[in-house]
Write a protein that holds these residues in place. Structure first.
Motif, PDB file in Angstrom:
ATOM      1  N   LEU A  92     -18.379  -9.430 -14.509  1.00 42.26           N
ATOM      2  CA  LEU A  92     -19.251  -8.615 -13.793  1.00 42.26           C
ATOM      3  C   LEU A  92     -20.787  -9.094 -13.563  1.00 42.26           C
ATOM      4  O   LEU A  92     -21.361  -8.650 -12.744  1.00 42.26           O
ATOM      5  N   PRO A  93     -21.304  -9.868 -14.417  1.00 48.99           N
ATOM      6  CA  PRO A  93     -22.599 -10.353 -14.192  1.00 48.99           C
ATOM      7  C   PRO A  93     -22.506 -11.167 -12.867  1.00 48.99           C
ATOM      8  O   PRO A  93     -23.580 -11.579 -12.451  1.00 48.99           O
ATOM      9  N   SER A  94     -21.433 -11.869 -12.590  1.00 58.45           N
ATOM     10  CA  SER A  94     -21.563 -12.574 -11.296  1.00 58.45           C
ATOM     11  C   SER A  94     -21.121 -11.704 -10.003  1.00 58.45           C
ATOM     12  O   SER A  94     -21.396 -12.325  -8.869  1.00 58.45           O
ATOM     13  N   ILE A  95     -20.622 -10.534 -10.368  1.00 64.83           N
ATOM     14  CA  ILE A  95     -20.275  -9.698  -8.830  1.00 64.83           C
ATOM     15  C   ILE A  95     -21.245  -8.471  -8.958  1.00 64.83           C
ATOM     16  O   ILE A  95     -21.234  -7.644  -7.892  1.00 64.83           O
ATOM     17  N   ARG A  96     -21.846  -8.322  -9.895  1.00 64.67           N
ATOM     18  CA  ARG A  96     -22.918  -7.129  -9.807  1.00 64.67           C
ATOM     19  C   ARG A  96     -24.480  -7.572  -9.657  1.00 64.67           C
ATOM     20  O   ARG A  96     -24.758  -8.229 -10.507  1.00 64.67           O
ATOM     21  N   LYS A  97     -25.099  -6.738  -8.833  1.00 61.71           N
ATOM     22  CA  LYS A  97     -26.581  -7.221  -8.626  1.00 61.71           C
ATOM     23  C   LYS A  97     -27.170  -6.784  -9.913  1.00 61.71           C
ATOM     24  O   LYS A  97     -28.255  -7.701 -10.192  1.00 61.71           O
ATOM     25  N   GLU A  98     -26.944  -5.895 -10.562  1.00 61.70           N
ATOM     26  CA  GLU A  98     -27.792  -5.365 -11.905  1.00 61.70           C
ATOM     27  C   GLU A  98     -26.655  -4.869 -12.820  1.00 61.70           C
ATOM     28  O   GLU A  98     -26.282  -3.578 -12.950  1.00 61.70           O
ATOM     29  N   PRO A  99     -25.848  -5.625 -13.278  1.00 62.22           N
ATOM     30  CA  PRO A  99     -24.734  -5.368 -14.403  1.00 62.22           C
ATOM     31  C   PRO A  99     -25.553  -4.661 -15.581  1.00 62.22           C
ATOM     32  O   PRO A  99     -24.772  -3.704 -15.980  1.00 62.22           O
TER      33      PRO A  99
END
Length: 327
Positions: A104-111
Motif C-alpha cells: 500500500l505505501p507504494s500504490i497510495r499517495k497517502e497511505p
C-alpha cells in the motif's frame, strides 16, 4: 529503646527497598492481564482471517488469556491498518495483515502509515503460495496455452484481482510482464467477488490460494494452470510451476504476520514473539496450515522486522516496474 527503634526503622526501609526491587520483574511478568484483540484488515473468511483465528485460539492457551479476532475491512486494507496504528500501544491490540501492508505505501499517495515507524513486527505466521486458475469452459490446459492466446490477441485475455495493487493484482501483472504479454485487468473489491465472476465465466483468470481453489477444481468448474512458487507445491506435486511453463524465474508468494503499534512495551513484544513461535511450532497447527496448501513461516520479531524492511523495497520496485500509478 532508641537502639530498638533504629533497628526497626532500618528493617522497614530494607523491606520496602526489597519490595521495590522485586516489583519491577513481577509487574513485567503480569502481561497479559486482560483479553487481547487481533484486528484483521480483511473481511471474515479470507486467508488472513482464517490464519488469525487459528493462531488466536492457540495464543489464548499460551498466554492464559482470551484472544479474539475483530475484522476491520475497508479501503483496500487501509481501515484496519490505520485503526491498529491509532490503538493504545499496550500490547492488547494486534494487527494481522498480509504482504499488502508493504504494498500500500507504494500504490497510495497517502497511505497514512509507515509499516516500520508506526508498527513493531511481532512475527510472521504463514507463507501462502498462489495457483493460477481458469474456468474449465476455456481451452487452457496450462500456462503456455494461456500465453499463446494472449500473444495471438493482445489484451483479449483478462484477469480478475482483489483490487488495484492487491497481492492477486501484482501476482498476475508480474506474470504477464515477465512473459512479455498483454492482458486486461478487472479489479474487484476482494478475491471472493472475483471468484464469483470467474466461476460464472465472466473473467478468464485469477490467482487464488490452493485450498480455496481446490473444491472448485474437484467440482470440475475450475482448472489449475500453474503454481506461483519457485518449486512445486507439496500439496500439489503434479501441478507445474509457472516458471516451468515458459516464464523462467517467476516466483510470487504472499505472507501474513502479526504487528503491534509502535511504543508497545518490550516485555509485551517479547511475550507475544515467543508465544507466536511456540504456536506455529505445534504439530497440529502446522498440519492445519499445510492442509490448505500453505506453510508455517516462523521468524523472530527481529528477523521479521528485517524481512518487512526488505519486502518494502521489493514491492516498491515491483510497482515501479509495472508502471502502476499511485491512487
Amino acid at each position: 529503646m532508641h537502639s530498638s527503634a533504629q533497628k526497626f526503622t532500618w528493617l522497614a526501609a530494607a523491606a520496602f527497598a526489597l519490595a521495590l526491587v522485586s516489583a519491577g520483574p513481577a509487574q513485567a511478568q503480569t502481561y497479559p492481564m486482560k483479553p487481547i484483540r487481533i484486528l484483521v484488515n480483511t473481511a471474515p473468511g479470507g486467508a488472513v482471517d482464517a490464519t488469525a483465528r487459528l493462531v488466536a485460539q492457540h495464543l489464548s492457551d499460551e498466554l492464559k488469556q482470551s484472544v479474539f479476532v475483530e475484522n476491520k475491512p475497508g479501503g483496500g486494507g487501509l481501515l484496519g491498518i490505520r485503526t491498529a496504528k491509532s490503538a493504545p500501544p499496550d500490547g492488547y491490540t494486534l494487527l494481522a495483515a498480509s504482504s499488502t501492508i508493504t504494498i500500500l505505501p507504494s500504490i497510495r499517495k497517502e497511505p497514512g502509515y509507515d509499516p516500520l515507524k508506526d508498527f513493531i513486527p511481532i512475527g510472521s505466521m504463514v507463507r501462502m503460495p498462489f495457483v493460477l486458475v481458469a474456468p474449465t469452459s476455456l481451452p487452457y490446459k496450462g500456462v503456455q496455452d494461456m500465453l499463446a492466446a494472449a500473444k495471438a490477441s493482445p489484451g483479449k485475455v483478462n484477469f480478475a484481482s482483489a483490487g488495484l495493487g492487491s497481492t492477486t493484482h501484482l501476482a498476475v501483472a508480474k506474470l504477464f510482464k515477465d512473459a512479455g504479454r498483454e492482458a486486461t485487468h478487472v479489479p474487484y473489491s476482494g478475491n471472493g467477488a472475483a471468484m464469483a465472476d470467474l466461476l460464472g465465466g465472466r473473467v478468464d483468470l485469477l490467482f487464488e490460494q490452493y485450498g480455496v481453489a481446490l473444491p472448485h477444481v474437484k467440482a470440475g468448474r475450475l482448472r489449475m494452470l500453474g503454481a506461483s512458487t519457485a518449486a512445486r507445491l507439496d500439496a500439489a506435486p503434479d501441478l507445474p510451476t509457472i516458471a516451468e511453463q515458459g516464464v523462467p524465474g517467476y516466483n510470487y508468494v504472499v505472507w501474513n504476520g502479526l504487528f503491534v503499534p509502535a511504543g508497545t512495551p518490550k516485555e509485551a513484544v517479547q511475550k507475544l514473539d515467543e508465544s507466536l513461535r511456540r504456536v506455529l511450532a505445534k504439530r497440529d497447527v502446522a498440519d492445519r496450515i499445510r492442509s490448505g496448501g500453505d506453510e508455517p513461516l516462523l521468524m523472530s520479531a527481529n528477523d521479521f522486522h528485517n524481512f518487512v524492511a526488505d519486502e518494502l523495497v521489493k514491492m516498491e520496485k515491483l510497482v515501479s516496474d509495472l508502471h502502476l500509478p499511485k491512487d
